[in-house]
Design an enzyme around this catalytic site. Structure first.
Site, mmCIF file in Angstrom:
data_model
loop_
_atom_site.group_PDB
_atom_site.id
_atom_site.type_symbol
_atom_site.label_atom_id
_atom_site.label_comp_id
_atom_site.label_asym_id
_atom_site.label_seq_id
_atom_site.Cartn_x
_atom_site.Cartn_y
_atom_site.Cartn_z
ATOM 1 C CB THR A 128 -1.573 13.561 2.939
ATOM 2 O OG1 THR A 128 -0.325 12.863 3.079
ATOM 3 C CG2 THR A 128 -1.307 14.958 2.419
ATOM 4 N NE ARG A 171 2.465 5.558 7.741
ATOM 5 C CZ ARG A 171 1.946 4.847 8.740
ATOM 6 N NH1 ARG A 171 2.731 4.323 9.669
ATOM 7 N NH2 ARG A 171 0.649 4.649 8.820
ATOM 8 C CB VAL A 184 -6.790 2.637 -5.745
ATOM 9 C CG1 VAL A 184 -5.408 2.958 -5.169
ATOM 10 C CG2 VAL A 184 -7.013 1.132 -5.824
ATOM 11 C CG ASP A 185 -6.431 5.962 -0.790
ATOM 12 O OD1 ASP A 185 -7.177 6.286 -1.747
ATOM 13 O OD2 ASP A 185 -5.866 6.806 -0.064
ATOM 14 C CG ASP A 194 -1.665 1.284 1.442
ATOM 15 O OD1 ASP A 194 -1.824 2.054 0.477
ATOM 16 O OD2 ASP A 194 -2.104 1.535 2.592
ATOM 17 C CB THR A 234 0.711 29.264 20.562
ATOM 18 O OG1 THR A 234 0.508 30.611 20.996
ATOM 19 C CG2 THR A 234 0.608 29.210 19.045
ATOM 20 N N GLY A 278 1.054 4.962 -0.014
ATOM 21 C CA GLY A 278 0.274 6.167 0.227
ATOM 22 C C GLY A 278 1.058 7.430 -0.049
#
Length: 247
Positions: A125, A12, A101-102, A7, A175, A9
């Protein structure tokens, strides 16, 4: 036959062996920057195997690098693609090629997990959300920046805003915490709204399946969320089975 699942991505590469009973073995993860893999990545791959199934949403050049490495190690390679109908799942997109496709493979895996509707969420992402009803019909979805990408975008436009760090709070007093809380909170709100819209549409609340590198940070703040870290690989396993046993 020894088959491995890959896989690729946006940030990764994950790979694992496919067992004879359809299960997935230990998953190996390798980082990449879109142009190349982390040092030593080929040494982490198996030396020889019979077949490989690949799903990729990464840049074509990086996919070619991986395919060349796989071709040197195995005799048969199949590359998964999104289909309008597959294994009981019907995709909502008029042009299935436009659905990553993922996302497609995650829907296959969600349907295979059993009866009932699912809200399938990928946190990488991008933040992707797809609704699948109990009959396997895909009702479409949403795409938004993930919390990590929100942080990176803010940092890119305002360097004084740190790109990572901080802890979630409903009202933060620092912050970094405020950034973590705002970006994660935006994702949580979108997921809750999507879940409520799905319940109104289908008449029943869908199970919430979360996968991807950023899923763990959100899952603990969503009632009933089910972590599903190998969901895309599970779907790829179904693809590999259908390649071997076409119906």
């Amino acid at each position: 036959m020894r088959t491995w699942l890959f896989d690729l991505g946006n940030s990764r590469l994950k790979f694992a062996p496919l067992h004879a009973d359809g299960g997935i073995g230990e998953v190996v993860a390798v980082d990449h920057d879109g142009a190349g893999f982390a040092a030593g990545w080929e040494q982490r791959m198996p030396d020889r195997f019979d077949a490989a199934s690949l799903a990729s949403v990464a840049a074509p050049a990086l996919r070619v690098v991986l395919i060349e490495a796989l071709a040197a190690r195995c005799g048969r390679l199949s590359v998964a693609c999104t289909l309008a109908r597959c294994d009981g799942v019907a995709i909502a997109y008029a042009d299935p090629r436009r659905l990553g496709v993922d996302r497609f493979l995650a829907l296959l895996a969600a349907h295979a997990r059993g009866p009932g509707p699912s809200l399938v969420v990928g946190v990488g992402t991008a933040l992707t959300i797809d609704l699948l009803d109990g009959s396997g019909r895909h009702h479409g979805g949403r795409i938004a920046p993930s919390p990590a990408l929100m942080r990176e975008a803010l940092h890119a436009r305002a360097a004084q805003l740190p790109a990572d760090g901080g802890s979630y709070a409903e009202f933060a007093a620092e912050t970094r915490d405020a950034l973590a809380s705002g970006c994660e909170g935006a994702a949580l709100a979108l997921l809750e709204r999507s879940r409520e819209a799905a319940r109104a549409m289908l008449g029943v609340a869908p199970r919430l399946l979360l996968h991807g590198g950023g899923a763990a940070a959100l899952a603990g703040r969503l009632d009933g969320a089910e972590p599903a870290p190998t969901l895309v690989l599970e779907g790829l396993a179904h693809w590999a089975r259908m390649e071997r046993e076409p119906v």
